[in-house]
Design an enzyme around this catalytic site. Structure first.
Site, PDB file in Angstrom:
ATOM      1  N   ALA A  66       2.246  -5.253   0.710  1.00  0.00           N
ATOM      2  CA  ALA A  66       3.572  -5.511   1.274  1.00  0.00           C
ATOM      3  C   ALA A  66       4.216  -4.158   1.541  1.00  0.00           C
ATOM      4  O   ALA A  66       3.865  -3.161   0.899  1.00  0.00           O
ATOM      5  CB  ALA A  66       4.395  -6.309   0.286  1.00  0.00           C
ATOM      6  N   GLY A 112      -0.324  -7.386  -1.335  1.00  0.00           N
ATOM      7  CA  GLY A 112      -0.212  -8.497  -0.376  1.00  0.00           C
ATOM      8  C   GLY A 112      -1.410  -8.590   0.565  1.00  0.00           C
ATOM      9  O   GLY A 112      -1.695  -9.671   1.100  1.00  0.00           O
ATOM     10  N   GLU A 115      -3.890 -10.419  -1.368  1.00  0.00           N
ATOM     11  CA  GLU A 115      -3.357 -11.778  -1.509  1.00  0.00           C
ATOM     12  C   GLU A 115      -3.560 -12.579  -0.216  1.00  0.00           C
ATOM     13  O   GLU A 115      -3.868 -13.771  -0.261  1.00  0.00           O
ATOM     14  CB  GLU A 115      -1.887 -11.729  -1.925  1.00  0.00           C
ATOM     15  N   GLU A 135       0.289  -3.795  -8.097  1.00  0.00           N
ATOM     16  CA  GLU A 135       1.742  -4.002  -8.265  1.00  0.00           C
ATOM     17  C   GLU A 135       2.313  -3.461  -9.570  1.00  0.00           C
ATOM     18  O   GLU A 135       3.416  -2.922  -9.589  1.00  0.00           O
ATOM     19  CB  GLU A 135       2.079  -5.494  -8.141  1.00  0.00           C
TER      20      GLU A 135
HETATM   21  N1  COA Z   1       4.035  -0.020   2.129  1.00  0.00           N
HETATM   22  C1  COA Z   1       4.610   0.850   2.972  1.00  0.00           C
HETATM   23  N2  COA Z   1       3.972   1.898   3.516  1.00  0.00           N
HETATM   24  C2  COA Z   1       2.695   2.067   3.174  1.00  0.00           C
HETATM   25  C3  COA Z   1       2.006   1.214   2.291  1.00  0.00           C
HETATM   26  C4  COA Z   1       2.744   0.122   1.753  1.00  0.00           C
HETATM   27  N3  COA Z   1       2.199  -0.775   0.926  1.00  0.00           N
HETATM   28  N4  COA Z   1       0.737   1.661   2.117  1.00  0.00           N
HETATM   29  C5  COA Z   1       0.621   2.756   2.884  1.00  0.00           C
HETATM   30  N5  COA Z   1       1.794   3.010   3.529  1.00  0.00           N
HETATM   31  C6  COA Z   1       2.101   4.102   4.463  1.00  0.00           C
HETATM   32  C7  COA Z   1       2.329   5.409   3.718  1.00  0.00           C
HETATM   33  O1  COA Z   1       3.663   5.491   3.241  1.00  0.00           O
HETATM   34  C8  COA Z   1       2.054   6.411   4.827  1.00  0.00           C
HETATM   35  O2  COA Z   1       3.160   6.430   5.706  1.00  0.00           O
HETATM   36  P1  COA Z   1       3.752   7.856   6.222  1.00  0.00           P
HETATM   37  O3  COA Z   1       2.602   8.499   6.959  1.00  0.00           O
HETATM   38  O4  COA Z   1       4.886   7.465   7.092  1.00  0.00           O
HETATM   39  O5  COA Z   1       4.123   8.627   4.999  1.00  0.00           O
HETATM   40  C9  COA Z   1       0.898   5.758   5.592  1.00  0.00           C
HETATM   41  O6  COA Z   1       0.966   4.359   5.271  1.00  0.00           O
HETATM   42  C10 COA Z   1      -0.473   6.266   5.216  1.00  0.00           C
HETATM   43  O7  COA Z   1      -0.614   6.115   3.797  1.00  0.00           O
HETATM   44  P2  COA Z   1      -1.057   7.308   2.825  1.00  0.00           P
HETATM   45  O8  COA Z   1      -0.560   6.978   1.461  1.00  0.00           O
HETATM   46  O9  COA Z   1      -0.649   8.616   3.400  1.00  0.00           O
HETATM   47  O10 COA Z   1      -2.627   7.183   2.901  1.00  0.00           O
HETATM   48  P3  COA Z   1      -3.698   7.651   1.797  1.00  0.00           P
HETATM   49  O11 COA Z   1      -5.027   7.559   2.448  1.00  0.00           O
HETATM   50  O12 COA Z   1      -3.296   8.930   1.174  1.00  0.00           O
HETATM   51  O13 COA Z   1      -3.606   6.520   0.620  1.00  0.00           O
HETATM   52  C11 COA Z   1      -3.463   4.274  -0.223  1.00  0.00           C
HETATM   53  C12 COA Z   1      -3.998   5.202   0.890  1.00  0.00           C
HETATM   54  C13 COA Z   1      -3.764   2.840   0.204  1.00  0.00           C
HETATM   55  C14 COA Z   1      -4.163   4.582  -1.525  1.00  0.00           C
HETATM   56  C15 COA Z   1      -1.940   4.486  -0.376  1.00  0.00           C
HETATM   57  O14 COA Z   1      -1.335   4.393   0.908  1.00  0.00           O
HETATM   58  C16 COA Z   1      -1.251   3.491  -1.267  1.00  0.00           C
HETATM   59  O15 COA Z   1      -1.386   3.569  -2.495  1.00  0.00           O
HETATM   60  N6  COA Z   1      -0.491   2.525  -0.688  1.00  0.00           N
HETATM   61  C17 COA Z   1       0.278   1.582  -1.451  1.00  0.00           C
HETATM   62  C18 COA Z   1      -0.610   0.498  -2.001  1.00  0.00           C
HETATM   63  C19 COA Z   1       0.195  -0.486  -2.833  1.00  0.00           C
HETATM   64  O16 COA Z   1       0.735  -0.151  -3.879  1.00  0.00           O
HETATM   65  N7  COA Z   1       0.282  -1.714  -2.340  1.00  0.00           N
HETATM   66  C20 COA Z   1       0.937  -2.779  -3.023  1.00  0.00           C
HETATM   67  C21 COA Z   1       2.317  -2.945  -2.563  1.00  0.00           C
HETATM   68  S1  COA Z   1       3.147  -4.211  -3.488  1.00  0.00           S
END
Ligand code: COA
Length: 260
Positions: A66, A112, A115, A135
């Protein structure tokens, strides 16, 4: 219909819905959730679509969860509403569609994202996929059905470990857990998924809808799945598909199902 955050494409009985926010790793903001609802509804109501594939754009992510930026300052009641609305509009909606839905998990399927993949009827992953429910690392719990569907798919102990550690598992462990049915090379994922969808759409769509309802009934509170099976089984006998299926078998030819 045209959408801003997703692409819905129909070809030969299959609608493929692709989440198109690669710069945000296809994170589900509320607009995307609404559009996904519309696209699934449109495909389910179309008499041409017999199977739906959901996937993410780009090579990195199916859906990275999400959209955290949208709910970071929510109150208790807003958090509750977010979960309830999302479940009704997308996650339960997809799980209960009568058109088969296959998730083609092409990369990160987190929060999500996992999910939504679990709400689909089954999942196929690329060997690059990483799956998890992170989460609790954000101070919240899975709110789009993850605490219920993950234990149903992988068992309580594995689900507890995945949820409590907030860790990711790779595609091969997901296969071993039964969370995904197949693992392919990333470049083969869509073709492989389409091959399975093509096998599905040769069969009776009304019988498949009944089978989905009966299987799902096992997981519904207060429903007796065996009773649902009996009534769905009986309902098949009144369909044109059943007449065609049995007739074709007796005439030693392939059935051409009218889908009603
Ligand atoms: N919500 C909002 N933005 C998200 C996102 C999320 N769940 N997951 C990734 N993004 C965005 C990042 O903020 C970034 O945006 P920006 O370039 O404007 O800063 C872009 O997507 C790329 O993500 P980034 O974190 O730079 O990539 P990465 O390869 O370093 O890491 C992940 C990849 C998936 C490990 C990391 O993005 C992450 O941990 N995301 C969140 C996962 C999460 O907790 N999901 C559950 C949400 S309830």
């Amino acid at each position: 219909m045209s959408y801003e955050n997703i692409l819905s494409k129909y070809d030969k009985g299959i609608t493929t819905i692709t989440i198109e926010r690669p710069s945000k790793l296809n994170a589900l903001n509320s607009a995307t959730i609404r559009e996904l609802h519309e696209a699934f509804k449109e495909a389910d109501e179309s008499k041409h679509t017999k199977a739906i594939i959901v996937t993410g754009s780009g090579e990195k992510a199916f859906i990275a969860g999400a959209d955290i930026s949208e709910f970071a300052d929510f109150s208790v009641s807003e958090g509750r509403q977010l979960s309830a609305d999302g479940q009704a509009m997308l996650f339960d909606y997809v799980a209960n569609l009568s058109t088969p839905v296959i998730a083609a998990v092409n990369g990160f399927a987190l929060g999500g994202g996992l999910e939504l993949a679990m709400a689909a009827h089954f999942r196929i992953a690329s060997d690059t996929a990483k799956l998890g429910l992170p989460e609790v690392s954000l101070g919240v719990i899975p709110g789009y059905g993850g605490t219920q569907r993950l234990p149903q798919l992988v068992g309580k102990g594995r689900a507890m470990e995945m949820i409590m550690t907030a860790g990711m598992i790779d595609a091969n462990l997901a296969l071993q857990y039964g969370l995904v049915n197949h693992v392919t090379a990333q470049e083969d994922l869509i073709e492989f998924t389409e091959k399975i969808a093509t096998k599905i759409i040769r069969n009776s769509s009304v019988a498949i809808a009944g089978a989905i309802a009966a299987v799902n009934a096992n997981f519904e509170d207060g429903e007796n799945g065996f009773d649902t099976e009996i009534s769905e089984f009986g309902r098949c006998f009144g369909t044109a598909d059943f007449k065609e299926g049995t007739q074709a078998f007796l005439e030693k030819r392939r059935a051409v199902f009218p889908g009603k």
